[in-house]
Scaffold this active site. Structure first.
Site, short mmCIF file in Angstrom:
data_model
loop_
_atom_site.label_atom_id
_atom_site.label_comp_id
_atom_site.label_asym_id
_atom_site.label_seq_id
_atom_site.Cartn_x
_atom_site.Cartn_y
_atom_site.Cartn_z
N GLU A 267 5.52 6.96 -9.00
CA GLU A 267 4.11 6.61 -8.77
C GLU A 267 3.56 7.44 -7.61
O GLU A 267 2.45 7.97 -7.66
CB GLU A 267 3.98 5.12 -8.46
CG GLU A 267 4.27 4.20 -9.62
CD GLU A 267 4.17 2.75 -9.23
OE1 GLU A 267 3.32 2.39 -8.41
OE2 GLU A 267 4.95 1.94 -9.79
N ARG B 203 -16.28 -14.71 -9.42
CA ARG B 203 -15.94 -13.29 -9.47
C ARG B 203 -17.14 -12.41 -9.16
O ARG B 203 -17.04 -11.44 -8.42
CB ARG B 203 -15.36 -12.93 -10.85
CG ARG B 203 -14.72 -11.55 -10.93
CD ARG B 203 -14.30 -11.20 -12.35
NE ARG B 203 -13.38 -12.16 -12.93
CZ ARG B 203 -12.06 -12.13 -12.73
NH1 ARG B 203 -11.53 -11.21 -11.95
NH2 ARG B 203 -11.26 -13.02 -13.29
N ASP C 107 -5.88 -2.62 -18.26
CA ASP C 107 -4.80 -1.63 -18.41
C ASP C 107 -4.94 -0.83 -19.71
O ASP C 107 -3.96 -0.58 -20.41
CB ASP C 107 -3.43 -2.34 -18.40
CG ASP C 107 -3.19 -3.05 -17.09
OD1 ASP C 107 -2.47 -4.08 -17.11
OD2 ASP C 107 -3.73 -2.59 -16.07
N HIS D 127 -0.46 1.93 -13.11
CA HIS D 127 0.18 0.76 -13.72
C HIS D 127 1.66 1.10 -13.94
O HIS D 127 1.97 2.19 -14.45
CB HIS D 127 -0.51 0.44 -15.05
CG HIS D 127 0.08 -0.74 -15.75
ND1 HIS D 127 -0.19 -2.05 -15.37
CD2 HIS D 127 0.94 -0.81 -16.80
CE1 HIS D 127 0.47 -2.87 -16.17
NE2 HIS D 127 1.17 -2.14 -17.06
N LEU E 49 -11.04 -6.78 -12.46
CA LEU E 49 -12.45 -6.46 -12.23
C LEU E 49 -13.26 -6.75 -13.49
O LEU E 49 -12.80 -6.49 -14.61
CB LEU E 49 -12.58 -4.99 -11.83
CG LEU E 49 -11.91 -4.65 -10.49
CD1 LEU E 49 -11.78 -3.13 -10.33
CD2 LEU E 49 -12.68 -5.26 -9.32
N ARG F 29 -6.47 -7.91 -8.41
CA ARG F 29 -7.58 -8.69 -8.95
C ARG F 29 -8.12 -7.98 -10.19
O ARG F 29 -8.20 -6.74 -10.22
CB ARG F 29 -8.72 -8.83 -7.93
CG ARG F 29 -8.30 -9.41 -6.60
CD ARG F 29 -7.74 -10.79 -6.69
NE ARG F 29 -8.72 -11.79 -7.16
CZ ARG F 29 -8.38 -13.03 -7.49
NH1 ARG F 29 -7.12 -13.41 -7.45
NH2 ARG F 29 -9.30 -13.90 -7.86
N GLY G 190 0.78 -1.23 0.00
CA GLY G 190 0.00 0.00 0.00
C GLY G 190 0.81 1.28 0.00
O GLY G 190 0.38 2.29 0.54
C1 GRF Z 1 3.36 -0.88 -7.70
O1 GRF Z 1 4.43 -1.16 -8.57
C2 GRF Z 1 2.17 -0.43 -8.51
O2 GRF Z 1 2.55 0.17 -9.73
C3 GRF Z 1 1.46 -1.70 -8.79
O3 GRF Z 1 1.55 -2.41 -7.56
C4 GRF Z 1 2.87 -2.18 -7.03
C5 GRF Z 1 2.84 -2.10 -5.52
O4 GRF Z 1 2.12 -0.97 -5.15
N1 GRF Z 1 0.12 -1.44 -9.21
P1 GRF Z 1 1.90 -0.57 -3.59
O5 GRF Z 1 3.25 -0.36 -2.96
O6 GRF Z 1 1.16 -1.71 -2.92
O7 GRF Z 1 1.11 0.71 -3.66
#
Ligand code: GRF
Length: 199
Positions: free
Chosen positions: A174, A65, A145, A109, A93, A91, A12
């Site tokens: 990010e 799902r 994506d 992403h 969606l 997951r 997270g």
């Molecule tokens: C990151 O590389 C993000 O781009 C991908 O999940 C990875 C871990 O993200 N979607 P986080 O540290 O759990 O936010």
């Protein structure tokens, strides 16, 4: 006030960036963090920041799902979520879920979409001998994506890079990109945000 729910599956770190940034975004409030994994490290971090959490473990649904997403939707509706930020949520969606929440789901992403949709993005960029990579925040649509790009951040790829060192550099961006895009998205701005690596 827009009520923002964040979906995670792991540590997270993007969730943290978003929650911390929302303290300075007038029109946004983090109302819920949901994880599909009970052991996700992000849950403890969210609790530490006073954000309510929920776990909807996907495993008991054993591939159903629709039932998993029904439980997820109940949780999100109970929190009166207006916007959903996927942040390391692993997951896929369904089209039905995405349609229910049309244009209200964002995802980050770790590649410069449309390049490298799916997994193992950093190794694929290295294998292709790319000289740059990065991350993309996009609106989630039915295709994986693939939705409209709301922001991108570029980082250089160094000759010495491994997938791990590149991932770390991308992750740094990010954490800068996602909050900027969320703020812009909530303000109804339409032009995408582009950032470059600032070391
Ligand atoms: C990151 O590389 C993000 O781009 C991908 O999940 C990875 C871990 O993200 N979607 P986080 O540290 O759990 O936010």
């Amino acid at each position: 006030m827009k009520r923002v729910a964040i979906l995670i599956s792991g540590g997270g770190s993007n969730m943290l960036s978003l929650i911390n940034a929302m303290a300075a975004i007038e029109e946004a409030e983090p109302v819920l963090v949901v994880s599909n994994r009970p052991d996700a490290g992000g849950l403890v971090k969210a609790t530490g920041l006073g954000v309510p959490t929920a776990v909807i473990d996907h495993r008991p649904f054993a591939g159903d799902r629709a039932a998993f997403e029904q439980a997820l939707t109940i949780c999100l509706r109970e929190a009166s979520a207006d916007v959903i930020c996927l942040a390391g949520f692993m997951r896929i969606l369904s089209s039905e879920f995405v349609r229910d929440w049309r244009s209200k789901i964002l995802n980050i992403h770790p590649s410069l979409l449309p390049k490298y949709k799916g997994l193992n993005t950093h190794q694929r960029a290295l294998d292709a001998a790319d000289t740059e990579s990065g991350c993309t925040v996009h609106a989630v649509t039915e295709a994986l994506d693939d939705g409209p790009i709301l922001g991108q951040a570029r980082v250089p790829i160094l000759k010495s890079d491994t997938a791990e060192s590149l991932a770390a550099r991308v992750l740094e961006m990010e954490h800068k990109l996602y909050p900027r895009v969320l703020k812009s998205f909530l303000a109804g701005e339409t032009s995408p945000i582009f950032l470059s690596y600032d070391g």
